[in-house]
Design an enzyme around this catalytic site. Structure first.
Site, short mmCIF file in Angstrom:
data_model
loop_
_atom_site.label_atom_id
_atom_site.label_comp_id
_atom_site.label_asym_id
_atom_site.label_seq_id
_atom_site.Cartn_x
_atom_site.Cartn_y
_atom_site.Cartn_z
N TYR A 1 53.37 93.91 22.25
CA TYR A 1 53.91 95.15 21.69
C TYR A 1 52.82 96.14 21.33
O TYR A 1 52.81 96.70 20.24
CB TYR A 1 54.79 94.82 20.47
CG TYR A 1 56.10 94.16 20.86
CD1 TYR A 1 57.21 94.92 21.20
CD2 TYR A 1 56.22 92.77 20.93
CE1 TYR A 1 58.41 94.34 21.58
CE2 TYR A 1 57.41 92.17 21.32
CZ TYR A 1 58.50 92.96 21.64
OH TYR A 1 59.70 92.38 22.03
N ASP B 1 64.33 87.31 14.53
CA ASP B 1 64.74 88.70 14.48
C ASP B 1 66.14 88.89 15.06
O ASP B 1 66.35 89.74 15.91
CB ASP B 1 63.70 89.54 15.25
CG ASP B 1 64.04 91.02 15.21
OD1 ASP B 1 64.39 91.51 14.14
OD2 ASP B 1 63.96 91.66 16.29
C1 GCB Z 1 59.53 89.59 19.34
C2 GCB Z 1 60.59 88.55 19.29
C3 GCB Z 1 61.99 89.14 19.37
C4 GCB Z 1 62.07 90.39 18.53
C5 GCB Z 1 61.08 91.40 19.05
C6 GCB Z 1 61.06 92.70 18.22
O1 GCB Z 1 58.40 89.34 19.63
O2 GCB Z 1 60.43 87.56 20.26
O3 GCB Z 1 62.91 88.18 18.95
O4 GCB Z 1 63.35 90.92 18.50
O5 GCB Z 1 59.80 90.87 19.02
O6 GCB Z 1 61.71 93.65 18.62
O7 GCB Z 1 60.45 92.69 17.16
#
Ligand code: GCB
Length: 598
Positions: free
Chosen positions: A469, A176
């Site tokens: 998340y 990402d």
């Molecule tokens: C994650 C990744 C990171 C992303 C982030 C996101 O889990 O490790 O590289 O930028 O999520 O914001 O989706």
């Protein structure tokens, strides 16, 4: 590989500046090789444009074709070498990093090839140099990522000519962040005597209020016998000599040492000594800190005191220069880290510039040093070729960063498919290799996004690192699920393994200036509310086994184009221009209170 430092016996010359540049846009992308562009100046083989070094080339022009380019780009420039450098010296050409695959020629002679985007490579170029006229360095750099590079990637060809132009392909990446490319860090020439200090390793322990500094010096070049006369001394931060020895390998004892502490734990932050190695006419000054690191079931100890990581994950990323090193930017970043009360960063998702690591050493910011192992999502990224390359990268990274007091742990990967059977033996092997390479035996981890029931790799690490998340990718908009879901995950891992936990990522995309009450995703209020819900769970767990929390991300950063990204990832506490969003104040209040023991 020692960082180039000038001394009585060493000189250097930066080759940064504006270089000639051309992207090979020929259909096969191999015109540069077919026509041997390194044989003469790039000016002779076609049109060139000006390209700054260091910088990513992607955002320098207005050309979409260059921003999104995949393939070989070519750089060259002329330089002069002082005639005095021709006598009794080695002249080394060093690229601190170029992304990804690089081949280097000096005056038309191929002298280096390097695979990997974030680590230095160098060669003795003395025999290829002219000392009485101009020299030319040419480098070609290819940003194509394949299933066996780190990060891995794939080129996808579209054969249906009714829907795609002929020869159409895209680069598919499982990461990402934007695949910025080019010469990202310094390029320089430096000299050493013919017989030179090739490597230094420093290990520190503290016994009865004495710092024991065990050092090993390796010499290279002509006639190095290992029996050379040497003077090795340790200087304190004021330059006063506090210990001395004449043995090439030995232990210096420093009474009442000033220990290296991460900021927030002590008034003296980032205290560093210097090991001065003077041997057979070569002199090298290696900074070091005296500190210990240890992990128990529930704690992460620095100098035998529990350390709680008040952290952020970062990126090397900014407007115009992409991933290019910039002193104003990195100094501003460290000022903002201090302003936020941060005592620990993760080099997500690749090794950062050595100048950044040095600021971390000096300013007392602890570092989880991460490899470019990001996007290892498929079994075909875990075959023997990938494994060998991953091990090589870990070796290069440890060789570069082993003496840094700021580095408290190695991370071998970010969010690999740690749930698939192939991951088990692959990561066992990478983690064991990493342990075997670090003379200081730092803890080793990888960062997991797999739920505790399915993960197969966490069993091998020293500290459980997890990215979560809840209320963003899962149950979007529902802050009320965070408590239950995060707590469940903590308890799940703890029931399997008695190891401390760090939440290495949690965060919400936020458009600065967008307000909604009650909060709504993407608003500043949502980001604040989101972080605060996580903090409630953290506050409970940090009494037991939680040893750190790291917001994703320090600042907004560029990504590939996609439906979930509005010109980049907006989970920064700061904008890409390093101005605070409301959540930055929330974190600042929290981290100052944590540091004050509240
Ligand atoms: C994650 C990744 C990171 C992303 C982030 C996101 O889990 O490790 O590289 O930028 O999520 O914001 O989706």
């Amino acid at each position: 590989m020692l960082y180039p430092r000038d001394s009585e016996s060493r000189e250097s010359k930066l080759l940064d500046g504006i270089w000639h540049f051309r992207a090979d846009m020929s259909p096969t992308r191999t015109k540069g090789f077919d026509e041997k562009w390194w044989k003469g100046s790039l000016l002779e083989s076609g049109a060139v444009i000006d390209m700054p070094v260091p910088a990513s080339y992607n955002d320098i022009t207005e050309e979409k074709a260059l921003r999104d380019f995949v393939g070989w780009v070519w750089y060259d420039r002329n330089f002069y070498v002082p005639p005095a450098w021709s006598k009794n010296r080695r002249v080394v050409l060093r690229f601190d990093s170029a992304h990804y695959n690089s081949i280097v020629w000096v005056n038309g002679k191929q002298l280096m090839e390097h695979n990997g985007g974030h680590l230095p490579f160098e060669a003795d170029v003395s025999s290829a140099l002219r000392f009485d006229g101009p020299n030319r360095v040419t480098i070609t750099v290819n940003n194509t990522l394949t299933p066996t590079t780190l990060p891995p990637g794939e080129i996808k060809y579209q054969k249906d000519t009714s829907r795609y132009p002929k020869g159409y392909f895209t680069q598919v990446l499982q990461m990402d962040f934007f695949n910025y490319a080019g010469i990202h860090r310094h390029v320089r020439l430096y000299t050493t005597p013919r017989k030179y200090i090739d490597d230094i390793t420093i290990l520190t322990i503290v016994l009865e209020n004495k710092g024991h500094v065990k050092y090993t010096v390796i010499l290279g070049g002509e006639g190095s016998s290992g029996e050379d006369s040497a003077r090795i001394s340790a200087l304190d931060a004021t330059g006063r000599e506090v210990a001395v020895s004449s043995a090439l390998n030995g232990t210096l004892v420093i009474p009442n040492p000033n220990l290296w502490w991460p900021s927030g734990m002590n008034d003296t932050v980032g205290y560093q000594y210097t090991l001065v190695v003077n041997c057979s006419g070569d002199v090298y000054r290696q900074p070091f800190g005296i500190r210990t690191v240890q992990v128990t079931e529930n704690t992460f100890l620095i100098n035998n005191k529990p350390f709680y990581c008040q952290g952020v994950a970062k990126h090397e990323d900014s407007d115009i220069r992409g991933k290019g090193l910039d002193y104003s930017l990195i100094t501003k970043d460290f000022n903002m880290l201090r302003w936020l009360g941060v005592n620990c960063i993760r080099t997500s998702h690749y090794p950062y510039a050595e100048e950044i690591m040095s600021l971390a050493d000096q300013q007392g910011v602890a570092v989880i040093d991460e490899s470019p192992g990001v996007g290892i999502k498929h079994q075909n990224n875990m075959g023997p070729k990938s494994l060998q390359h991953h091990k090589n990268v870990m070796s290069e990274m440890i060789r570069r960063d082993k003496n840094r007091p700021s580095v408290i742990m190695w991370s071998v990967a970010n969010e690999p498919a740690s749930n698939i059977p192939a991951a088990e033996s692959y990561f066992k092997s990478v983690i064991e290799h990493t342990r075997s390479q670090d003379p200081a035996n730092r803890p080793v981890t990888f960062v997991s996004d797999v739920v505790f029931e399915k993960d197969r790799v966490v069993q091998f690490v020293d500290v459980v690192c997890m990215n979560r998340y809840y209320a963003w990718y899962g149950d979007p908009g529902h802050l009320e699920v965070i408590h239950l879901q995060l707590q469940r995950e903590f308890e799940g891992f703890r029931s399997k393994l008695k190891k401390p936990i760090i939440v290495t990522e949690y965060g919400a995309d936020t458009i600065p200036g967008l307000h909604r009450e009650p909060s709504f995703m993407f608003s500043e209020e949502y980001q604040v509310g989101f972080l605060q819900e996580y903090h409630k769970v953290f506050d409970n767990a940090r009494k037991n086994y939680l040893v750190g929390e790291m917001v994703w991300n320090f600042a907004d950063f560029m990504t590939v184009q996609g439906v979930t990204r509005v010109v980049g990832n907006k989970k920064g506490l700061l904008t890409r221009q390093r101005q605070p969003k409301h959540a930055a104040f929330t974190i600042r209040d929290r981290y100052y209170a944590l540091a004050a023991g509240q």
